[in-house]
Every structure is written in C-alpha cells, then in structure tokens.
Design a protein around this motif. Sequence first.
Motif, short mmCIF file in Angstrom:
data_model
loop_
_atom_site.label_atom_id
_atom_site.label_comp_id
_atom_site.label_asym_id
_atom_site.label_seq_id
_atom_site.Cartn_x
_atom_site.Cartn_y
_atom_site.Cartn_z
N SER A 14 0.86 -1.19 0.00
CA SER A 14 0.00 0.00 0.00
C SER A 14 0.89 1.23 0.00
O SER A 14 1.88 1.28 0.74
N ARG A 16 -0.37 4.17 0.82
CA ARG A 16 -1.07 5.11 1.68
C ARG A 16 -0.20 5.50 2.88
O ARG A 16 0.43 4.63 3.49
N SER A 19 -1.05 3.61 6.10
CA SER A 19 -1.35 2.22 5.74
C SER A 19 -1.25 1.28 6.94
O SER A 19 -0.24 1.24 7.65
N TYR A 20 -2.29 0.48 7.13
CA TYR A 20 -2.24 -0.55 8.18
C TYR A 20 -1.19 -1.61 7.84
O TYR A 20 -0.57 -2.20 8.74
N ASN A 21 -1.02 -1.88 6.55
CA ASN A 21 -0.03 -2.90 6.17
C ASN A 21 1.39 -2.44 6.51
O ASN A 21 2.22 -3.22 6.96
N PRO A 81 -2.67 -5.44 1.31
CA PRO A 81 -4.09 -5.16 1.47
C PRO A 81 -4.86 -6.00 0.45
O PRO A 81 -4.25 -6.71 -0.36
N GLU A 82 -6.17 -5.93 0.50
CA GLU A 82 -6.98 -6.56 -0.55
C GLU A 82 -7.80 -5.45 -1.21
O GLU A 82 -8.48 -4.70 -0.51
N TYR A 83 -7.69 -5.35 -2.53
CA TYR A 83 -8.50 -4.38 -3.27
C TYR A 83 -9.36 -5.17 -4.26
O TYR A 83 -8.82 -5.88 -5.13
N ASN A 84 -10.67 -5.04 -4.13
CA ASN A 84 -11.57 -5.71 -5.08
C ASN A 84 -11.24 -7.19 -5.22
O ASN A 84 -11.09 -7.72 -6.32
N GLN A 85 -11.08 -7.82 -4.07
CA GLN A 85 -10.83 -9.27 -3.96
C GLN A 85 -9.55 -9.71 -4.67
O GLN A 85 -9.47 -10.82 -5.17
N VAL A 117 -3.35 -7.18 5.99
CA VAL A 117 -4.37 -6.66 6.89
C VAL A 117 -5.37 -5.82 6.11
O VAL A 117 -5.02 -5.09 5.20
N THR A 118 -6.63 -5.97 6.51
CA THR A 118 -7.72 -5.21 5.90
C THR A 118 -8.65 -4.69 6.99
O THR A 118 -8.70 -5.25 8.09
N THR A 119 -9.39 -3.66 6.64
CA THR A 119 -10.45 -3.18 7.53
C THR A 119 -11.67 -4.11 7.45
O THR A 119 -12.54 -4.05 8.31
N GLY A 120 -11.74 -4.92 6.43
CA GLY A 120 -12.89 -5.81 6.22
C GLY A 120 -12.81 -7.07 7.08
O GLY A 120 -11.88 -7.27 7.85
C1 LIG Z 1 -10.60 0.31 -3.84
C2 LIG Z 1 -10.67 -0.54 -2.62
C3 LIG Z 1 -11.12 -1.83 -2.68
C4 LIG Z 1 -11.14 -2.64 -1.54
N1 LIG Z 1 -11.53 -3.94 -1.66
C5 LIG Z 1 -11.44 -4.76 -0.58
C6 LIG Z 1 -11.72 -6.16 -0.71
O1 LIG Z 1 -12.07 -6.65 -1.77
N2 LIG Z 1 -11.57 -6.94 0.40
C7 LIG Z 1 -11.18 -6.44 1.60
O2 LIG Z 1 -11.05 -7.17 2.57
N3 LIG Z 1 -10.91 -5.12 1.76
C8 LIG Z 1 -11.03 -4.28 0.69
N4 LIG Z 1 -10.71 -2.95 0.81
C9 LIG Z 1 -10.28 -2.45 2.12
C10 LIG Z 1 -8.76 -2.38 2.21
O3 LIG Z 1 -8.19 -3.68 2.20
C11 LIG Z 1 -8.39 -1.66 3.48
O4 LIG Z 1 -8.79 -0.32 3.33
C12 LIG Z 1 -6.93 -1.73 3.85
O5 LIG Z 1 -6.77 -1.17 5.12
C13 LIG Z 1 -6.03 -0.99 2.84
O6 LIG Z 1 -4.70 -1.21 3.18
P1 LIG Z 1 -3.78 -0.10 3.88
O7 LIG Z 1 -4.43 0.29 5.18
O8 LIG Z 1 -2.47 -0.79 4.08
O9 LIG Z 1 -3.68 1.08 2.94
C14 LIG Z 1 -10.72 -2.11 -0.30
C15 LIG Z 1 -10.28 -0.78 -0.24
C16 LIG Z 1 -10.24 -0.01 -1.37
C17 LIG Z 1 -9.73 1.42 -1.27
#
Ligand SMILES: Cc1cc2nc3c(=O)[nH]c(=O)nc-3n(C[C@H](O)[C@H](O)[C@H](O)COP(=O)(O)O)c2cc1C
Length: 203
Positions: A14, A16, A19-21, A81-85, A117-120
């Motif tokens: 990430s 950011r 970033s949590y990661n 992180p995970e973005y859009n799976q 790590v994710t917020t999800g």
């Molecule tokens: C565009 C976008 C898509 C995301 N899609 C997912 C997802 O598919 N699954 C998930 O668990 N979290 C998803 N997230 C949440 C991110 O994993 C979460 O915000 C994470 O903390 C981002 O990493 P960072 O904190 O290191 O920047 C998404 C976030 C963004 C901005």
Amino acid sequence: MSSEDVKILAIPGSLRNESYNKSLLRAAAELAPEWLSISVYEDLAEVPLFNEDVANRETPGGVVALRGALLRADGVLIATPEYNQAVPGVLKNMIDWLSIGEAAEGLEGRPVAVTGVTTGPWGTRLAQTMLRQMLTSSQSILLPQPNLYVRHAESLFDEAGNLTDAETRVRLAALVAALGDWVNLLRGSGCVHDPVHLSSVAS
Ligand SMILES: Cc1cc2nc3c(=O)[nH]c(=O)nc-3n(C[C@H](O)[C@H](O)[C@H](O)COP(=O)(O)O)c2cc1C
C-alpha cells in the motif's frame, strides 16, 4: 534450530501514508527476535508502471533500487491489502518488474513470507492466495505456515498506527520467527541465492 543473523526486507503493498499494512510491518520489526532485523521498504511508489518496451531498453531507477534492497536482504516479508478481492496493482506491478532480466534475481530463489491486513472481515485471504500464486511464478521459496490474515484493522491498531492487539502481536511474532527459521533452513540446504540450481530442478 541454529540461528544466524537474518536480514528481512519488508514490503507493504500500500502506498497510503497511514497504511495498516505498513504499520503491521513496523510492528513486525519491533517484535523480531534479536538475531533478526526487519527494514520496511518505503519506495515502492518509485517503481513505474510495467512496460515491456521500457524493460527491453533499460531497468528504471526505482526497479534497480528495489532489486538492490532485495539482494541485500536474506528474506522478504510482504504485507498486502486486498482491493476488489485481489492484490493491489502496486504489488502485481512490482512482481512483473521482478520477473524478467537481472531484476528477477530480486525474488528468484528467495525465502518469502506473506501476510496482510484489511479493515474488512475476511483478512485479505483472497489477496494473499493470489500473491502466493504470483510468487510461485517468480520462483520464490514461500514459507508454508503460519498464515496470518488480519481483519477489522481499526480495532487492532491505535491512532498512531501501533499494533495494540495482544493476540495479533503474538501471531505476528510467530510469523516473523518462522520466516527467520525458514531463511536459516534454506541456507543450510544451499538453495538460497542459487537461482541456477532452482531453474535446473524446475524444468
Ligand atoms: C478500492 C478498494 C477496494 C477494496 N476492496 C477490498 C476487498 O475486496 N476486500 C477487503 O477485505 N478489503 C477491501 N478494501 C479495504 C482495504 O483492504 C483496506 O482499506 C486496507 O486497510 C487498505 O490497506 P492499507 O491500510 O495498508 O492502505 C478495499 C479498499 C479499497 C480502497
């Protein structure tokens, strides 16, 4: 198990600022045993978008720097992180650059562990699975266990980005120690830093 000093390059997937990661990897550095040091790579944004035309002409500075940092390390820890799976584009882009030419030495034959790590609620399972698949292609030597899928990040870190959750700290410390043992185990096998050996057995 005998332990030599081990240097780990930790790469957050990430860009950011908060970033949590990145915070997870900083916590990993704090929790490492005294024989293992972790430095967090902060310059992934300097790796340009992969373009095979450019790659055929030159290796961009951001890729040269990343390769150098990887070669100075004994092992790699990636937090995604995970973005859009899926994995974020910056990590896919990094691996594309590190899959060709001299830059391939950065990952080929190297011990690598994955976390995220994710917020999800699902803890980056899909992203980590995809990342492991890609690292198989780059002939990295993946740490098989333990897995660490970190979810609901807001409840685990304080506002300054410190990992405060006791259970996650214990599990992260176990992952870091296992990566250090993995590096030492592979050193003993003669496989590490020996991509020629690996390509001869992979074909
Ligand atoms: C565009 C976008 C898509 C995301 N899609 C997912 C997802 O598919 N699954 C998930 O668990 N979290 C998803 N997230 C949440 C991110 O994993 C979460 O915000 C994470 O903390 C981002 O990493 P960072 O904190 O290191 O920047 C998404 C976030 C963004 C901005």
